[in-house]
Each structure stands twice: as C-alpha cells, then as structure tokens.
Design a protein around this motif. Structure first.
Motif, PDB file in Angstrom:
ATOM      1  N   LEU A  57      -1.122  10.602 -32.920  1.00 47.29           N
ATOM      2  CA  LEU A  57       0.301  10.566 -33.248  1.00 47.29           C
ATOM      3  C   LEU A  57       0.948   9.343 -32.617  1.00 47.29           C
ATOM      4  N   PHE A  58       1.534   8.491 -33.455  1.00 47.15           N
ATOM      5  CA  PHE A  58       2.341   7.372 -32.965  1.00 47.15           C
ATOM      6  C   PHE A  58       3.792   7.844 -32.981  1.00 47.15           C
ATOM      7  N   LEU A  59       4.353   8.023 -31.794  1.00 48.40           N
ATOM      8  CA  LEU A  59       5.604   8.769 -31.667  1.00 48.40           C
ATOM      9  C   LEU A  59       6.688   7.959 -30.975  1.00 48.40           C
ATOM     10  N   ASP A  60       7.802   7.768 -31.679  1.00 52.23           N
ATOM     11  CA  ASP A  60       8.968   7.114 -31.096  1.00 52.23           C
ATOM     12  C   ASP A  60       9.603   8.057 -30.077  1.00 52.23           C
ATOM     13  N   VAL A  61      10.126   7.525 -28.997  1.00 57.10           N
ATOM     14  CA  VAL A  61      10.761   8.356 -27.971  1.00 57.10           C
ATOM     15  C   VAL A  61      12.200   8.691 -28.352  1.00 57.10           C
ATOM     16  N   GLU A  62      12.978   7.673 -28.690  1.00 54.11           N
ATOM     17  CA  GLU A  62      14.415   7.857 -28.913  1.00 54.11           C
ATOM     18  C   GLU A  62      14.709   8.069 -30.395  1.00 54.11           C
ATOM     19  N   MET A  63      14.971   9.328 -30.755  1.00 53.83           N
ATOM     20  CA  MET A  63      15.341   9.692 -32.114  1.00 53.83           C
ATOM     21  C   MET A  63      16.465  10.718 -32.061  1.00 53.83           C
ATOM     22  N   PRO A  64      17.317  10.762 -33.085  1.00 53.22           N
ATOM     23  CA  PRO A  64      18.409  11.745 -33.090  1.00 53.22           C
ATOM     24  C   PRO A  64      17.889  13.174 -33.279  1.00 53.22           C
ATOM     25  N   LEU A  65      18.692  14.136 -32.884  1.00 54.95           N
ATOM     26  CA  LEU A  65      18.421  15.572 -33.008  1.00 54.95           C
ATOM     27  C   LEU A  65      17.304  16.033 -32.067  1.00 54.95           C
ATOM     28  N   MET A  66      16.154  15.410 -32.152  1.00 59.03           N
ATOM     29  CA  MET A  66      15.033  15.762 -31.267  1.00 59.03           C
ATOM     30  C   MET A  66      14.296  14.492 -30.883  1.00 59.03           C
ATOM     31  N   SER A  67      14.158  14.253 -29.595  1.00 58.14           N
ATOM     32  CA  SER A  67      13.442  13.062 -29.142  1.00 58.14           C
ATOM     33  C   SER A  67      11.931  13.278 -29.250  1.00 58.14           C
ATOM     34  N   GLY A  68      11.201  12.197 -29.127  1.00 54.06           N
ATOM     35  CA  GLY A  68       9.755  12.316 -29.158  1.00 54.06           C
ATOM     36  C   GLY A  68       9.214  13.170 -28.026  1.00 54.06           C
ATOM     37  N   LEU A  69       9.810  13.047 -26.848  1.00 51.01           N
ATOM     38  CA  LEU A  69       9.366  13.864 -25.709  1.00 51.01           C
ATOM     39  C   LEU A  69       9.691  15.332 -25.931  1.00 51.01           C
ATOM     40  N   ASP A  70      10.834  15.606 -26.561  1.00 52.51           N
ATOM     41  CA  ASP A  70      11.171  16.999 -26.898  1.00 52.51           C
ATOM     42  C   ASP A  70      10.139  17.572 -27.864  1.00 52.51           C
ATOM     43  N   LEU A  71       9.732  16.752 -28.815  1.00 59.82           N
ATOM     44  CA  LEU A  71       8.706  17.200 -29.758  1.00 59.82           C
ATOM     45  C   LEU A  71       7.417  17.546 -29.031  1.00 59.82           C
ATOM     46  N   LEU A  72       6.992  16.694 -28.110  1.00 59.90           N
ATOM     47  CA  LEU A  72       5.760  16.956 -27.364  1.00 59.90           C
ATOM     48  C   LEU A  72       5.832  18.275 -26.605  1.00 59.90           C
ATOM     49  N   SER A  73       7.000  18.579 -26.067  1.00 60.64           N
ATOM     50  CA  SER A  73       7.144  19.813 -25.278  1.00 60.64           C
ATOM     51  C   SER A  73       7.027  21.063 -26.133  1.00 60.64           C
ATOM     52  N   THR A  74       7.166  20.931 -27.467  1.00 63.94           N
ATOM     53  CA  THR A  74       7.072  22.101 -28.354  1.00 63.94           C
ATOM     54  C   THR A  74       5.658  22.336 -28.865  1.00 63.94           C
ATOM     55  N   LEU A  75       4.765  21.378 -28.675  1.00 61.94           N
ATOM     56  CA  LEU A  75       3.421  21.477 -29.243  1.00 61.94           C
ATOM     57  C   LEU A  75       2.466  22.127 -28.255  1.00 61.94           C
ATOM     58  N   GLN A  76       1.816  23.201 -28.695  1.00 64.96           N
ATOM     59  CA  GLN A  76       0.873  23.897 -27.811  1.00 64.96           C
ATOM     60  C   GLN A  76      -0.435  23.135 -27.686  1.00 64.96           C
ATOM     61  N   ASN A  77      -0.903  22.566 -28.782  1.00 65.83           N
ATOM     62  CA  ASN A  77      -2.143  21.790 -28.762  1.00 65.83           C
ATOM     63  C   ASN A  77      -1.885  20.435 -29.416  1.00 65.83           C
ATOM     64  N   PRO A  78      -1.215  19.549 -28.691  1.00 66.13           N
ATOM     65  CA  PRO A  78      -0.856  18.257 -29.295  1.00 66.13           C
ATOM     66  C   PRO A  78      -2.077  17.393 -29.549  1.00 66.13           C
ATOM     67  N   PRO A  79      -2.005  16.533 -30.564  1.00 68.62           N
ATOM     68  CA  PRO A  79      -3.084  15.556 -30.768  1.00 68.62           C
ATOM     69  C   PRO A  79      -2.977  14.474 -29.713  1.00 68.62           C
ATOM     70  N   LEU A  80      -3.863  13.508 -29.772  1.00 66.85           N
ATOM     71  CA  LEU A  80      -3.695  12.328 -28.942  1.00 66.85           C
ATOM     72  C   LEU A  80      -2.383  11.648 -29.331  1.00 66.85           C
ATOM     73  N   VAL A  81      -1.664  11.147 -28.328  1.00 66.22           N
ATOM     74  CA  VAL A  81      -0.333  10.597 -28.585  1.00 66.22           C
ATOM     75  C   VAL A  81      -0.211   9.208 -27.969  1.00 66.22           C
ATOM     76  N   ILE A  82       0.298   8.276 -28.762  1.00 64.42           N
ATOM     77  CA  ILE A  82       0.710   6.965 -28.267  1.00 64.42           C
ATOM     78  C   ILE A  82       2.213   6.863 -28.479  1.00 64.42           C
ATOM     79  N   LEU A  83       2.963   6.744 -27.403  1.00 65.98           N
ATOM     80  CA  LEU A  83       4.416   6.648 -27.501  1.00 65.98           C
ATOM     81  C   LEU A  83       4.825   5.239 -27.912  1.00 65.98           C
ATOM     82  N   ILE A  84       5.889   5.176 -28.703  1.00 66.51           N
ATOM     83  CA  ILE A  84       6.492   3.900 -29.081  1.00 66.51           C
ATOM     84  C   ILE A  84       7.899   3.904 -28.498  1.00 66.51           C
ATOM     85  N   THR A  85       8.200   2.943 -27.641  1.00 69.52           N
ATOM     86  CA  THR A  85       9.473   2.957 -26.941  1.00 69.52           C
ATOM     87  C   THR A  85      10.173   1.605 -27.040  1.00 69.52           C
ATOM     88  N   SER A  86      11.465   1.643 -26.803  1.00 76.08           N
ATOM     89  CA  SER A  86      12.226   0.395 -26.741  1.00 76.08           C
ATOM     90  C   SER A  86      12.428  -0.051 -25.300  1.00 76.08           C
TER      91      SER A  86
END
Length: 243
Positions: A57-86
């Motif tokens: 998962l290539f995941l942006d951190v700063e997004m409206p409504l739900m941030s990328g980090l918020d998304l990660l906290s909801t996943l019980q078995n997340p895939p490998l993740v590479i964060l994309i940040t500003s």
C-alpha cells in the motif's frame, strides 16, 4: 534483484493527482510491482481493504476525513505499507506504525525503488518457511559468531537484550555494550534461537528472557522502549504468555 514469479499487487491511496501519477509511473517502471487501483480518500480504500487483499500500500498521510495513519489504525492485518508524506515530521509515526518506509513528496524514482526493494525483501522473507528450531539444526544453543569489521566475535545468546536494524546493519545490544554487524534481520533470525528470541517489529528482535514490561504495545528492556508492530503483536503476546 531477481523479479518474483508474481509482482507485488500495489494500491495507491492519495488525494494529490500529481503524486498519484508519479507513483503510478514508478510502479509501471518497476518489474516486480503492479498497480491494482488508486483511491483519492482513505474511507473508500478502507472498505476495499476489508474485502480484498493487496501486497503493498502506497499511502498518503495527509488526507481529508481520514488520514493515512487513521486508516492504518483501523486495519487488523495491514499489508506492507510505504507512506507518502509532504513532511519528514512523519518519520517517527512511520516507525511506530511499522511501515516499510516513507517517501517525501515529490517522489524520485531512485528513492521509490529503494523503498520498493525493501518491501520486496520483507514480502519474500514472510513468504519463506520459518527456519527449523535450534534443536533440529546445527546452531549452537548457547552462542553464535558474528563478523564485526574483519574479525569474528562470539555472542552469548543470554547476554543479548535485543537486535535493532539500522539501514544495512544490525545492532546487537547487550547491557553494557553493542556490536554493529553488517547483516539483515532475516539472517539474525536464522542464527538466533527461536525459543528465546521473537521478532517484535520490522526493526527489532527481542530476547524474551530480557523483557521487563509490556504496555501500550511497547516492550521495555533495559529501560529501552521498543515498539511492537501491529503485524507482530499477536505472536509476541502469545510467546510471552507461554514463556
């Protein structure tokens, strides 16, 4: 690096169209990756990830409504993740969430490829069968030798508190000293007895005999706070309860 038989299935989640295009182009130019979709918001991606699996998962951190980090906290078995940040300020958060790496916008292909290769290595490590227990191998149950610079140094397993990965090296940490060894975490796992040592994080292997406390997904050893990665939490707790 050899190309795996099946490319890693990648999902891009980013609300910045230019960033999405750059990452998609990078994926298209990397033989061991393939893009399976893009989302411009974390809510829609969360719904997909609950019903389908992806490898990376290539995941942006700063997004409206739900941030990328918020998304990660909801996943019980997340895939490998590479964060994309500003901003590089999210490096600490990336470490705490046990992500593979983080890329700072604008993403260059050289930096992208380095992160992608790291993800591939982790994916292949996880796919390989676990090494045999020490009793069934020739590994000495009390010690091993590691190469430090030009010499071989004897390491007593009982003396080791934890092992930390730092770039291309690992630090083997003992109460009053540490050894810096050019090695991978996979090689350490194969050398160190599985009965005593457990992977707690992509960057840490801990000696269960040295654990002083565990609280809030953090292990304390010799006053060092070691994070427990989400993908390793269940295994760590089970091993500690049986130890």
């Amino acid at each position: 690096m050899p190309v795996p038989s099946s490319p890693l299935r990648c999902l891009i989640v980013d609300d910045d169209p230019l960033s999405v295009q750059i990452v998609a182009n990078c994926i298209a130019n990397t033989p061991f990756l393939t893009a399976v979709g893009t989302y411009d918001n974390a809510l829609a991606a969360a719904e997909l990830l609950r019903t389908q699996s992806v490898d990376l998962l290539f995941l942006d951190v700063e997004m409206p409504l739900m941030s990328g980090l918020d998304l990660l906290s909801t996943l019980q078995n997340p895939p490998l993740v590479i964060l994309i940040t500003s901003s590089k300020e999210y490096a600490v958060a990336a470490f705490e969430y046990d992500v593979v790496d983080y890329l700072v916008k604008p993403v260059s292909y050289a930096r992208f490829l380095k992160a992608a290769q790291k993800a591939l290595e982790l994916f292949e490590d996880a796919a390989e069968p676990a090494p045999l227990t020490p009793a069934a191998t020739s590994v000495d149950p009390d010690f091993t030798f590691v190469k430090v610079d030009t010499k071989l140094v004897k390491v007593l397993f009982n003396d080791v508190c934890y092992v930390e990965a730092l770039g291309d090296y690992v630090h083997i940490v003992m109460p009053h000293s540490k050894l810096i060894v050019y090695s991978t975490m996979k090689a350490v796992e194969e050398k160190f007895p599985g009965a005593t040592f457990v992977r707690a994080h992509r960057s840490f292997i801990v000696n269960l005999k040295r654990v002083q406390a565990i609280e809030d997904n953090t292990i304390t050893i010799e006053n060092k706070q070691i994070p427990i990665g989400q993908t390793y939490l269940r295994e760590v707790l089970q091993r500690l309860n049986k130890f």
